[in-house]
Design an enzyme around this catalytic site. Sequence first.
Site, short mmCIF file in Angstrom:
data_model
loop_
_atom_site.label_atom_id
_atom_site.label_comp_id
_atom_site.label_asym_id
_atom_site.label_seq_id
_atom_site.Cartn_x
_atom_site.Cartn_y
_atom_site.Cartn_z
N TYR A 51 0.82 -1.22 0.00
CA TYR A 51 0.00 0.00 0.00
C TYR A 51 0.85 1.27 0.00
O TYR A 51 0.35 2.33 0.42
CB TYR A 51 -0.94 -0.01 1.20
CG TYR A 51 -2.18 -0.86 0.99
CD1 TYR A 51 -3.08 -0.59 -0.03
CD2 TYR A 51 -2.48 -1.92 1.86
CE1 TYR A 51 -4.23 -1.35 -0.22
CE2 TYR A 51 -3.63 -2.69 1.68
CZ TYR A 51 -4.50 -2.39 0.65
OH TYR A 51 -5.64 -3.13 0.46
N HIS A 93 -9.74 -6.41 -2.42
CA HIS A 93 -8.95 -5.40 -3.12
C HIS A 93 -8.87 -5.79 -4.58
O HIS A 93 -8.77 -6.97 -4.90
CB HIS A 93 -7.52 -5.32 -2.56
CG HIS A 93 -6.59 -4.54 -3.44
ND1 HIS A 93 -6.48 -3.17 -3.35
CD2 HIS A 93 -5.78 -4.93 -4.46
CE1 HIS A 93 -5.62 -2.75 -4.28
NE2 HIS A 93 -5.19 -3.80 -4.96
#
Length: 142
Positions: free
Chosen positions: A50, A116
């Site tokens: 991330y 995701h």
Amino acid sequence: ATERTLSIIKPDAVAKNVIGAIYSRFEQAGLKIIAARMEHLTRERAEGFYAVHRERPFFKDLVAFMTTGPVMIQVLEGDNAVARHRELMGATDPAKAAPGTIRADFASNIEENAVHGSDSVENAATEIAYFFEPGQICPRTR
Ligand code: CMP
């Protein structure tokens, strides 16, 4: 065009025991699972994944959540796979996700949002390479 995208079933959805239910949606939409692995992310590994969100206010919480339990990581391949996968997922915030999408059906809130998916073909290539060696990807020959 045939594309590949990176999909992660997040710790909340793994805990709800809905890996198979989510895989069924991918398969019914014509997306093929061509690589998969379960992994309990370390903080370093989640932070690296991330990294683009490092400056966002939710970064620390996001990394903490993503390390609370195992995730299921897969590469999906198919026609228009990036957008098709995002359609199946629904909006980031499950309260705004269309009925029948994965997030509408399985997500708890904007952070614990079940799945995701890569947001572009370019990011998909980066994300796939983050988790899989080329030799771990198994394109279908039939
Ligand atoms: P994901 O698609 O994995 O990319 C970033 C993640 O940050 C997102 O899904 C959510 O799980 C999480 N997140 C938490 N808060 C927010 C927010 N306000 N906006 C966007 N993403 C958020």
